[in-house]
Design a protein around this motif. Structure first.
Motif, PDB file in Angstrom:
ATOM      1  N   ILE A  66     -16.119  23.226  -5.003  1.00 35.20           N
ATOM      2  CA  ILE A  66     -16.496  24.305  -5.926  1.00 35.20           C
ATOM      3  C   ILE A  66     -17.820  23.980  -6.602  1.00 35.20           C
ATOM      4  O   ILE A  66     -18.682  24.862  -6.788  1.00 35.20           O
ATOM      5  N   LEU A  67     -18.001  22.715  -6.974  1.00 33.58           N
ATOM      6  CA  LEU A  67     -19.247  22.300  -7.621  1.00 33.58           C
ATOM      7  C   LEU A  67     -20.437  22.487  -6.688  1.00 33.58           C
ATOM      8  O   LEU A  67     -21.480  23.011  -7.083  1.00 33.58           O
ATOM      9  N   ILE A  68     -20.277  22.073  -5.442  1.00 37.72           N
ATOM     10  CA  ILE A  68     -21.363  22.209  -4.457  1.00 37.72           C
ATOM     11  C   ILE A  68     -21.706  23.681  -4.239  1.00 37.72           C
ATOM     12  O   ILE A  68     -22.878  24.074  -4.268  1.00 37.72           O
ATOM     13  N   ASP A  69     -20.669  24.496  -4.040  1.00 39.70           N
ATOM     14  CA  ASP A  69     -20.908  25.926  -3.828  1.00 39.70           C
ATOM     15  C   ASP A  69     -21.499  26.570  -5.083  1.00 39.70           C
ATOM     16  O   ASP A  69     -22.328  27.485  -4.993  1.00 39.70           O
ATOM     17  N   GLN A 117     -21.094  34.315  -2.785  1.00 40.51           N
ATOM     18  CA  GLN A 117     -19.860  33.988  -3.505  1.00 40.51           C
ATOM     19  C   GLN A 117     -18.653  34.661  -2.868  1.00 40.51           C
ATOM     20  O   GLN A 117     -17.571  34.072  -2.794  1.00 40.51           O
ATOM     21  N   LEU A 118     -18.827  35.881  -2.398  1.00 39.21           N
ATOM     22  CA  LEU A 118     -17.707  36.618  -1.819  1.00 39.21           C
ATOM     23  C   LEU A 118     -17.397  36.189  -0.388  1.00 39.21           C
ATOM     24  O   LEU A 118     -16.229  36.117   0.005  1.00 39.21           O
ATOM     25  N   LEU A 119     -18.425  35.895   0.402  1.00 38.93           N
ATOM     26  CA  LEU A 119     -18.238  35.674   1.839  1.00 38.93           C
ATOM     27  C   LEU A 119     -18.241  34.213   2.248  1.00 38.93           C
ATOM     28  O   LEU A 119     -18.041  33.900   3.422  1.00 38.93           O
ATOM     29  N   LYS A 120     -18.448  33.297   1.306  1.00 37.01           N
ATOM     30  CA  LYS A 120     -18.683  31.892   1.639  1.00 37.01           C
ATOM     31  C   LYS A 120     -17.552  31.256   2.441  1.00 37.01           C
ATOM     32  O   LYS A 120     -17.795  30.390   3.294  1.00 37.01           O
ATOM     33  N   LYS A 131     -16.897  23.267   1.091  1.00 32.65           N
ATOM     34  CA  LYS A 131     -15.676  22.869   1.801  1.00 32.65           C
ATOM     35  C   LYS A 131     -16.002  22.091   3.067  1.00 32.65           C
ATOM     36  O   LYS A 131     -15.284  21.162   3.437  1.00 32.65           O
ATOM     37  N   ARG A 132     -17.085  22.460   3.733  1.00 30.67           N
ATOM     38  CA  ARG A 132     -17.482  21.696   4.918  1.00 30.67           C
ATOM     39  C   ARG A 132     -17.849  20.268   4.543  1.00 30.67           C
ATOM     40  O   ARG A 132     -17.490  19.308   5.242  1.00 30.67           O
TER      41      ARG A 132
END
Length: 203
Positions: A66-69, A117-120, A131-132
C-alpha cells in the motif's frame, strides 16, 4: 502431455512443475478449460486448514505494498497539483483565461492517478506495482484467476467512497484487514476478491 502456466500461458515439458517466469504451479494443457469450469473442477479443492480458499496474506507485506502504491499515486498527482496551483495564481492575478485553461488541464491530469488507484490490482497477474514488489497478488474468488481490471475497480472504489465518511471512513478498510480471518476488506467482499501471497497461487 505438456504443462501450461495458468498465468503467462507458457508451455513446458511434462517433467517441469513450476513456471520459471512467475513461479506458478503448472497444469496439464488439456485441463485448462476444465480447471475454469466449476461444474467439472472445483478450483478451491485444496483448502487450507482455516477452511478458506487461501491463507491470509502477510499484513506487513500488504501495508508495504500500500505504501509503494501510495507513493506512485502521489507521484502521479504532483503534475496535476502543480498545474492547479498555477491556475490559482493566475486566477488571483486576474488572468482568467489562462487560469481556466490550466484548471482544465489539471483536472484532466487528476484522472491519471485516480485511474491508477482504481485499476492497479488489474494489472498483469492481479498485481499492482506494490503487490508485485512484495510478492502478493489479488485473486478473483469467482474464477480462481488473477483479478481483472473490472474487479480491481470494484474493490478499490469502495476505498474512495469510504473516504467521504467523516473521521472513521479511512480506518474501516485497514481494520478489516487486521480483524478478519481472511484479511478481506469491504472492497474484497464486494468484488469477491482476496489478497494472497503469490506463492500460494495454484499450490
Amino acid at each position: 502431455m505438456n504443462h501450461l502456466c495458468p498465468l503467462c500461458k507458457t508451455s513446458y515439458p511434462s517433467d517441469i512443475n513450476f513456471c520459471v517466469k512467475d513461479g506458478a504451479r503448472l497444469i496439464a494443457e488439456n485441463a485448462t478449460a476444465d480447471y475454469n469450469n466449476p461444474e467439472i473442477h472445483n478450483p478451491f479443492e485444496r483448502q487450507p486448514q482455516n477452511g478458506l480458499p487461501y491463507n491470509k496474506a502477510s499484513i506487513g507485506n500488504r501495508f508495504a505494498a500500500i505504501l509503494i502504491d501510495g507513493l506512485i499515486f502521489i507521484g502521479l498527482m504532483i503534475p496535476a497539483a502543480a498545474i492547479l496551483f498555477f491556475a490559482f495564481i493566475y486566477a488571483y492575478g486576474n488572468k482568467e483565461e489562462i487560469a481556466i485553461t490550466l484548471c482544465i488541464i489539471g483536472g484532466l491530469l487528476t484522472l491519471i492517478p485516480i485511474a491508477f488507484q482504481l485499476l492497479k490490482d488489474g494489472f498483469k497477474n492481479g498485481q499492482s506495482p506494490g503487490k508485485r514488489t512484495m510478492k502478493l497478488m489479488v485473486i478473483d474468488l469467482d474464477t480462481n484467476m488473477p483479478c481483472t481490471r473490472k474487479k480491481s475497480c470494484l474493490r478499490n472504489v469502495i476505498v474512495l467512497l469510504l473516504g467521504f465518511i467523516p473521521f472513521v471512513g479511512s480506518f474501516i478498510e485497514p481494520v478489516m484487514v487486521f480483524a478478519t480471518i481472511d484479511g478481506r476488506r469491504l472492497g474484497d467482499r464486494t468484488a469477491n476478491t482476496m489478497v494472497i501471497d503469490k506463492s500460494q497461487y495454484f499450490n
